[in-house]
Each structure stands twice: as structure tokens, then as C-alpha cells.
Design an enzyme around this catalytic site. Structure first.
Site, short mmCIF file in Angstrom:
data_model
loop_
_atom_site.label_atom_id
_atom_site.label_comp_id
_atom_site.label_asym_id
_atom_site.label_seq_id
_atom_site.Cartn_x
_atom_site.Cartn_y
_atom_site.Cartn_z
N HIS A 206 -3.16 -8.82 -8.68
CA HIS A 206 -1.78 -9.30 -8.81
C HIS A 206 -1.24 -9.68 -7.44
O HIS A 206 -1.60 -9.09 -6.42
CB HIS A 206 -0.87 -8.27 -9.49
CG HIS A 206 -0.67 -6.98 -8.77
ND1 HIS A 206 -1.65 -6.33 -8.07
CD2 HIS A 206 0.44 -6.21 -8.63
CE1 HIS A 206 -1.18 -5.20 -7.55
NE2 HIS A 206 0.10 -5.12 -7.86
N HIS A 221 9.13 -2.24 -5.12
CA HIS A 221 8.41 -1.92 -3.90
C HIS A 221 7.79 -3.16 -3.26
O HIS A 221 7.56 -4.18 -3.91
CB HIS A 221 7.33 -0.85 -4.13
CG HIS A 221 6.15 -1.29 -4.95
ND1 HIS A 221 6.04 -1.00 -6.30
CD2 HIS A 221 5.00 -1.95 -4.63
CE1 HIS A 221 4.89 -1.46 -6.76
NE2 HIS A 221 4.24 -2.07 -5.76
N HIS A 253 -4.02 3.90 -9.63
CA HIS A 253 -3.43 3.20 -10.76
C HIS A 253 -4.49 2.96 -11.84
O HIS A 253 -5.66 2.71 -11.53
CB HIS A 253 -2.90 1.84 -10.34
CG HIS A 253 -1.70 1.87 -9.46
ND1 HIS A 253 -0.57 2.60 -9.75
CD2 HIS A 253 -1.44 1.24 -8.28
CE1 HIS A 253 0.33 2.41 -8.79
NE2 HIS A 253 -0.18 1.61 -7.90
N TYR A 262 3.01 5.90 -2.34
CA TYR A 262 4.34 5.31 -2.25
C TYR A 262 5.24 6.16 -1.37
O TYR A 262 5.19 7.39 -1.42
CB TYR A 262 4.97 5.21 -3.65
CG TYR A 262 4.35 4.18 -4.55
CD1 TYR A 262 4.74 2.85 -4.50
CD2 TYR A 262 3.38 4.55 -5.47
CE1 TYR A 262 4.18 1.90 -5.34
CE2 TYR A 262 2.80 3.61 -6.32
CZ TYR A 262 3.22 2.29 -6.25
OH TYR A 262 2.66 1.35 -7.08
N GLU A 272 4.63 0.60 -0.47
CA GLU A 272 3.33 1.06 -0.97
C GLU A 272 2.26 0.60 0.02
O GLU A 272 2.36 -0.49 0.57
CB GLU A 272 3.02 0.46 -2.34
CG GLU A 272 1.64 0.85 -2.88
CD GLU A 272 1.21 0.04 -4.09
OE1 GLU A 272 0.50 0.58 -4.94
OE2 GLU A 272 1.56 -1.16 -4.17
#
Length: 314
Positions: A206, A221, A253, A262, A272
Site C-alpha cells: 500500500h 498515521h 499486521h 506505533y 509508524e
């Protein structure tokens, strides 16, 4: 795969309450490098920074303001022709508002930028040119890291996760107009309404993500890339050593498969540092997460949601 059109995230402008504590955080803790300072058109102080492995002049802008959050996120496109085409396509789509051109040089060493607001309320920019002084190790027989790497040693500005109310409209603009692809989706209910979209413009898991929330223009974030899980663990040690406000982690994740920790900058913006994840190609099927398994998707190790993680944003 030839990467054309929108190539990658190019910059993020973060609002901070006090410029000097913010600079110390992003330089000494995250490991960015200060490039230059100037004053924005409204008189506010700005500091430009970059990570050690980035060629472009800057990737992070800190702007002193009365409220924390994100001013805008910028995307580098492959050419002036693409910039002209995409700006016209955004205008014609009817999905964006507050469209304008930012003149060349308003960001140092940067060409003209096309600025617009997406349906979730976030301000985005497209640009084609920024001078490239180079990274800290150079490009001829380089070492794998610089001798003066410091803090967490972030390699690059990687992505943002953003909260907003009109996910459908923003998703349509990014996929149908800007050419992004959906890599992972969070869905809810029997009709599988999309409440989270993870979007890529190249080969990463992503480059930006949007989560449906009843708010406009909120930053969840800003993320920076590290090399591996060991560096994420070291980053957690640095967070403790420097008495930085920890949010959650280190953990993994489910969504994107990345390793993460984080924490917060002095103004309350969530940061992050991130490593791992998969390589995405156009023929990879979209990964789907149901709302019931969102805890696993976000925090794979303990498989449950953290209320602070969901409800705190700037």
C-alpha cells in the site's frame, strides 16, 4: 512492470504545534535529515526533511500550526504530460473540490503542483519535478548504509493512513481517475460494504490507506520504512530510551503482513515505522478482511482491537 502515471508518494506536510521539539523528534528519533527551513505564505515556520535513502530534495515538511494533523500529501508523477492529463481528469471527474495550481518553487527545488481535495476531505497534490541531490550513500559502488545513520534510521517516507467519511468517493477517484489499485479491503455486513481500502500505485502492499470514519480530513498515521523486523525491535528500544509516547507494538499486521511499532510525535501525530510486507503485482487477487476479524488484520499477534488505536487521530 513499467511504473507510469502516479509513481509513488512524494511528500507529506505535517502540522506540528512547536517546530523545534518536532524537528528533534523526526531527526533524532526517526532518523530523518534536516534539509532546509523557510517560511510559508501565511508566515508559519516550515522545515524540510528527508530520509537517508531518498534521492529527492525532501519528502517531509513540518509546518508550525495551532492544530496538529496533515496539511496535504503529494504524489510524484512520471512527466509533465501526465501531470497535465491527470489534473484535467481530476477536474472532469466531479469527485474533487478546491482545485488549484501551486506555483513552481513554493516547495524548494520543486516544480508546479496540482492541488485538490478528495471526498474524505484530505488535500492531495500531484507534481512531476523535484531536484534530486541524491541519497546519503550515493549511486556509484555504494555502501548499504551511511556511516552517520542515526535514530531509527528510516529509509524513506512510506505511506499514510487517513480517516474520512466518504470512502466510496475517494476510492473511486484514486482507482478510476488516478490509476491506483486495491490491494486489500476491509468489509462489513452481509452486503460487504467496504470500510477500509489499501491502495497501491506501484508494487508495494500500500502507498495510502483510507478508513471509513464520520470525520473529515483526519490523519491516523505517517509511516516510515525500515529494513527488517530487527530494526523495528531496535526502534521500540529507541522509543523507550528517548521516553517517546508509545502507542502499540512492536507487533505484526495481518493486513499487508508488515512488522510495525506505533508512537507519537510531540504534537500528538501518530508515527509508524514499518518493515516487511509483500510485493504487489496487477494480477494479485485482492485480499479481503471482514470486520469481525479486523483485530487479527491490524494486530496479528494478539488478534484484538485496541480502542486507542482506532479513536486517536489528528
Amino acid at each position: 512492470m513499467a511504473i507510469t502515471g502516479v509513481m509513488r508518494p512524494g511528500h507529506v506536510c505535517i502540522r506540528v504545534l512547536e517546530i523545534e521539539p518536532a524537528v528533534r523528534h523526526y531527526v533524532d528519533t526517526i532518523g530523518l535529515r534536516e534539509v532546509m527551513r523557510d517560511t510559508a505564505a501565511d508566515g508559519s515556520a516550515r522545515v524540510f526533511l528527508k530520509a537517508w535513502d531518498e534521492a529527492d530534495h525532501h519528502s517531509v515538511v513540518l509546518r508550525e500550526a495551532d492544530e496538529a494533523g496533515m496539511d496535504y500529501m503529494g504524489w510524484k508523477v512520471d512527466s509533465d504530460a501526465t501531470l497535465d492529463k491527470l489534473s484535467a481528469d481530476v477536474e472532469a471527474s466531479g469527485l474533487a473540490t478546491a482545485m488549484s495550481w501551486v506555483k513552481e518553487g513554493e516547495h524548494p527545488m520543486t516544480g508546479r503542483r496540482f492541488r485538490f481535495t478528495v471526498p474524505t476531505g484530505h488535500v492531495m497534490e500531484l507534481y512531476a519535478h523535484r531536484e534530486t541531490p541524491g541519497c546519503a550513500v550515493g549511486y556509484l559502488n555504494p555502501d548499504p548504509w551511511p556511516d552517520d545513520m542515526h535514530g531509527m534510521g528510516a529509509r524513506r517516507f512510506d505511506h499514510c493512513l487517513l480517516y474520512g467519511d466518504d470512502l466510496a468517493g475517494t476510492f473511486k477517484l484514486f482507482t478510476e481517475v488516478l490509476g491506483f489499485s486495491l490491494t486489500e479491503a476491509v468489509v462489513a455486513g452481509p452486503d460487504e460494504q467496504m470500510i477500509g481500502a489499501f491502495l497501491s500505485c506501484a508494487t508495494k502492499a500500500h502507498d495510502v490507506a483510507f478508513i471509513q470514519q464520520p470525520v473529515k480530513n483526519k490523519l491516523h498515521h505517517v509511516s516510515f520504512l525500515l529494513d527488517n523486523w530487527g530494526e523495528v525491535l531496535k526502534a521500540a528500544d529507541i522509543i523507550s530510551k528517548r521516553r517517546v509516547s508509545l502507542d502499540i507494538g512492536p507487533t505484526r499486521h495481518g493486513i499487508t503482513r508488515g512488522e510495525t511499532v506505533y508512537f507519537f510525535d510531540p504534537s500528538g501525530n501518530r508515527n509508524e515505522v514499518f518493515a516487511g510486507g509483500y510485493t504487489w503485482y496487477p494480477d494479485k487477487p485482492v485480499i479481503k478482511w471482514t470486520a469481525e476479524e479486523l483485530g487479527t488484520g491490524i494486530f496479528y499477534h494478539d488478534r484484538k482491537l485496541n480502542e486507542k488505536f482506532l479513536s486517536v487521530f489528528t
